[in-house]
Design a protein around this motif. Structure first.
Motif: not given
Length: 233
Positions: A190-215
């Motif tokens: 139902e939601y992004h798991c936050g643990r698989c490779g692509t979720c980790v990479e997604r979360r990391e990318a918003f952090h490094f880009a300093n852009v708010k992550d709506p996920t």
């Protein structure tokens, strides 16, 4: 430049579609059902096409995907948790996936009169996925020039191949990409798991880009541990 974008419905390809729509002539999106673990992301690709006002074709490659066995994305194999920089993520490789999809997309582009096929492969994919590396994309474009010689002239557009996923987030934000209307998670809950490779990479990318992550992530803090050794590319 009349361009078809290969769009999975993920953050990278949807951002690319918005960028192409801004800078070029976006003529359509093409997606692939290859028997992946879930089809949820394809719904987000359809939303993207509707939002941008272009045709959306979903190509049924399930019979092809059925013989590309052994991947956590197509078989009953657990999707590993962690960062893409870990060897455990190799189980998410689908053999020759990009080569197959690009071949179909180039044929569609040639038939429709498009000048380019755009794909969102990026620098963060190079460690795990051989058909995301610059050596592959360059060789593939050369091969297609021969395959379509005298019939069509179609180029391969890979603006992120030497850039990071954080760069994609930055560019996507400039193009007003609605990041909440993209799907990355391999597990398809139902939601992004936050643990698989692509979720980790997604979360990391918003952090490094300093852009708010709506996920919404089921485990929003896992990425902190998974990326503790990482620095922005």
């Amino acid at each position: 430049m009349k361009t078809i974008v290969i769009c999975s419905g993920g953050l990278d390809s949807v951002s690319l579609a918005h960028m192409v729509a801004r800078d070029h002539q976006l003529t359509g999106l093409i997606s692939f059902d290859y028997g992946q673990r879930h089809r949820k992301e394809l719904d987000y690709a359809a939303l993207c096409a509707k939002r941008l006002g272009v045709p959306h074709d979903i190509i049924d490659l399930r019979p092809v995907g059925a013989v590309l066995t052994g991947s956590a994305l197509t078989d009953d194999v657990d999707v590993p948790d962690g960062h893409y920089a870990e060897d455990s993520m190799r189980v998410t490789v689908v053999p020759n996936r990009n080569a197959i999809m690009l071949t179909v997309a180039f044929g569609a582009a040639a038939a429709s009169g498009a000048n380019a096929v755009a794909t969102a492969v990026h620098g963060g994919d190079h460690f795990i996925y051989p058909d995301c590396r610059p050596e592959f994309t360059q060789a593939f474009e050369t091969m297609q020039k021969h395959a379509l010689d005298g019939y069509a002239d179609v180029s391969l557009f890979t603006p992120f191949v030497h850039r990071s996923k954080a760069d994609i987030v930055t560019e996507g934000a400039r193009c007003e990409t609605p990041f909440s209307q993209t799907w990355s998670c391999y597990k398809g809950g139902e939601y992004h798991c936050g643990r698989c490779g692509t979720c980790v990479e997604r979360r990391e990318a918003f952090h490094f880009a300093n852009v708010k992550d709506p996920t919404i992530y089921e485990d929003p803090e896992f990425w902190v541990v998974a990326t503790a050794h990482k620095e922005p590319a």
